[in-house]
Write a protein that holds these residues in place. Structure first.
Motif, PDB file in Angstrom:
ATOM      1  N   LEU A 109       8.196   4.242  -2.021  1.00  0.00           N
ATOM      2  CA  LEU A 109       7.142   5.081  -2.896  1.00  0.00           C
ATOM      3  C   LEU A 109       6.883   4.433  -3.981  1.00  0.00           C
ATOM      4  O   LEU A 109       5.659   4.523  -4.583  1.00  0.00           O
ATOM      5  CB  LEU A 109       7.676   6.579  -2.691  1.00  0.00           C
ATOM      6  N   LEU A 110       7.832   4.244  -4.949  1.00  0.00           N
ATOM      7  CA  LEU A 110       7.445   3.783  -6.217  1.00  0.00           C
ATOM      8  C   LEU A 110       7.311   2.502  -6.663  1.00  0.00           C
ATOM      9  O   LEU A 110       7.456   2.091  -7.798  1.00  0.00           O
ATOM     10  CB  LEU A 110       8.575   4.689  -6.991  1.00  0.00           C
ATOM     11  N   HIS A 111       7.143   1.556  -5.494  1.00  0.00           N
ATOM     12  CA  HIS A 111       7.335   0.087  -6.013  1.00  0.00           C
ATOM     13  C   HIS A 111       6.002  -0.202  -6.807  1.00  0.00           C
ATOM     14  O   HIS A 111       5.841  -1.125  -7.338  1.00  0.00           O
ATOM     15  CB  HIS A 111       7.783  -0.409  -4.926  1.00  0.00           C
ATOM     16  N   THR A 112       4.894   0.626  -6.566  1.00  0.00           N
ATOM     17  CA  THR A 112       3.840   0.517  -7.344  1.00  0.00           C
ATOM     18  C   THR A 112       3.221   1.738  -7.733  1.00  0.00           C
ATOM     19  O   THR A 112       3.466   2.621  -7.145  1.00  0.00           O
ATOM     20  CB  THR A 112       2.808  -0.222  -6.500  1.00  0.00           C
ATOM     21  N   ASP A 113       2.171   1.581  -8.650  1.00  0.00           N
ATOM     22  CA  ASP A 113       1.708   2.913  -9.070  1.00  0.00           C
ATOM     23  C   ASP A 113       0.062   2.710  -9.048  1.00  0.00           C
ATOM     24  O   ASP A 113      -0.745   3.355  -9.637  1.00  0.00           O
ATOM     25  CB  ASP A 113       1.841   3.370 -10.604  1.00  0.00           C
ATOM     26  N   SER A 114      -0.283   1.844  -8.324  1.00  0.00           N
ATOM     27  CA  SER A 114      -1.592   1.403  -7.953  1.00  0.00           C
ATOM     28  C   SER A 114      -2.259   2.661  -7.315  1.00  0.00           C
ATOM     29  O   SER A 114      -3.714   2.687  -7.568  1.00  0.00           O
ATOM     30  CB  SER A 114      -1.541   0.242  -7.022  1.00  0.00           C
ATOM     31  N   TYR A 115      -1.750   3.401  -6.686  1.00  0.00           N
ATOM     32  CA  TYR A 115      -2.450   4.415  -5.877  1.00  0.00           C
ATOM     33  C   TYR A 115      -2.456   5.931  -6.857  1.00  0.00           C
ATOM     34  O   TYR A 115      -2.982   6.887  -6.346  1.00  0.00           O
ATOM     35  CB  TYR A 115      -1.752   4.887  -4.659  1.00  0.00           C
ATOM     36  N   LEU A 116      -1.745   5.839  -8.044  1.00  0.00           N
ATOM     37  CA  LEU A 116      -1.530   6.898  -8.608  1.00  0.00           C
ATOM     38  C   LEU A 116      -2.418   6.963  -9.911  1.00  0.00           C
ATOM     39  O   LEU A 116      -2.900   5.905 -10.212  1.00  0.00           O
ATOM     40  CB  LEU A 116      -0.172   7.008  -9.490  1.00  0.00           C
ATOM     41  N   PRO A 117      -2.721   8.183 -10.438  1.00  0.00           N
ATOM     42  CA  PRO A 117      -3.554   8.191 -11.516  1.00  0.00           C
ATOM     43  C   PRO A 117      -3.159   8.048 -13.018  1.00  0.00           C
ATOM     44  O   PRO A 117      -3.529   8.451 -13.991  1.00  0.00           O
ATOM     45  CB  PRO A 117      -4.455   9.664 -11.323  1.00  0.00           C
ATOM     46  N   PHE A 118      -1.758   7.651 -13.026  1.00  0.00           N
ATOM     47  CA  PHE A 118      -1.086   7.563 -14.117  1.00  0.00           C
ATOM     48  C   PHE A 118      -0.108   6.410 -13.804  1.00  0.00           C
ATOM     49  O   PHE A 118       0.230   5.984 -12.561  1.00  0.00           O
ATOM     50  CB  PHE A 118      -0.314   8.668 -14.481  1.00  0.00           C
ATOM     51  N   GLU A 119       0.517   5.791 -14.986  1.00  0.00           N
ATOM     52  CA  GLU A 119       1.658   4.809 -14.682  1.00  0.00           C
ATOM     53  C   GLU A 119       2.944   5.203 -14.676  1.00  0.00           C
ATOM     54  O   GLU A 119       3.393   6.369 -15.030  1.00  0.00           O
ATOM     55  CB  GLU A 119       1.355   3.652 -15.863  1.00  0.00           C
ATOM     56  N   LEU A 120       3.866   4.662 -13.947  1.00  0.00           N
ATOM     57  CA  LEU A 120       5.238   4.918 -13.989  1.00  0.00           C
ATOM     58  C   LEU A 120       6.013   4.098 -14.870  1.00  0.00           C
ATOM     59  O   LEU A 120       7.509   4.262 -14.661  1.00  0.00           O
ATOM     60  CB  LEU A 120       5.703   4.557 -12.313  1.00  0.00           C
TER      61      LEU A 120
END
Length: 173
Positions: A109-120
């Motif tokens: 789930l968290l290998h990328t943040d490309s789908y999120l409106p914020f950075e991880l």
């Protein structure tokens, strides 16, 4: 210690279905990178390699006018969400522990943040960061890393060797 191996995971029909979309070469290569990084970062190599092998199993193809449309794909991408769900279900079916299935699923789930409106950045666990870095090492522009070829028999050989290396690393103090 888990007795579900990378080879077991790879051979399952669900894995075969979804790795055809995201690319067997990419999945196996990222699993190898994750193994090396897991040793450097003192992360469980079993969790790291399984997470890396399954990290893109939520991918889908996005075509427009018969051609791959990378920009449209990126705009609508939710592959990490779909992949996390698929990875969890697959591992439970194979007899993996619920704890391992959850850890792997979260790493997917968290290998990328490309789908999120914020950075991880700075918010991932060490395992999640290993999978992110391993994936990044194999990336190519426009998603071309998903189209590199690898024969299934070659993938099985590599994953078998990786299973042996994981088992050996887990026995070391």
């Amino acid at each position: 210690m888990s007795n579900v191996t990378l080879v077991d995971v790879f051979k399952h029909r669900i894995t075969q279905k979804y790795l055809q979309r995201s690319g067997i070469n990419h999945a196996v290569t990222v699993a190898c990178y994750a193994y090396d990084l897991s040793l450097e970062e003192e992360v469980d190599p079993d969790l790291a390699t399984k997470s890396a092998l399954l990290h893109d199993m939520g991918h889908y193809e996005w075509y427009r006018d018969g051609k791959w449309d990378y920009e449209e794909y990126r705009r609508h991408d939710i592959h990490a969400i779909k992949g996390a769900e698929r990875a969890h279900k697959l591992l439970i079916r194979l007899g993996e522990s619920r704890t391992t299935a959850k850890e792997v699923s979260l790493a997917v789930l968290l290998h990328t943040d490309s789908y999120l409106p914020f950075e991880l950045k700075g918010k991932r666990t060490a395992l999640q960061e290993v999978v992110r870095k391993a994936d990044e090492k194999d990336e190519q522009p426009q998603g071309l890393h998903h189209y590199k070829e690898m024969d299934k028999s070659e993938a099985l050989k590599i994953l078998h060797q990786l299973d042996l290396a994981v088992a050996k690393a887990k026995k070391m103090p």
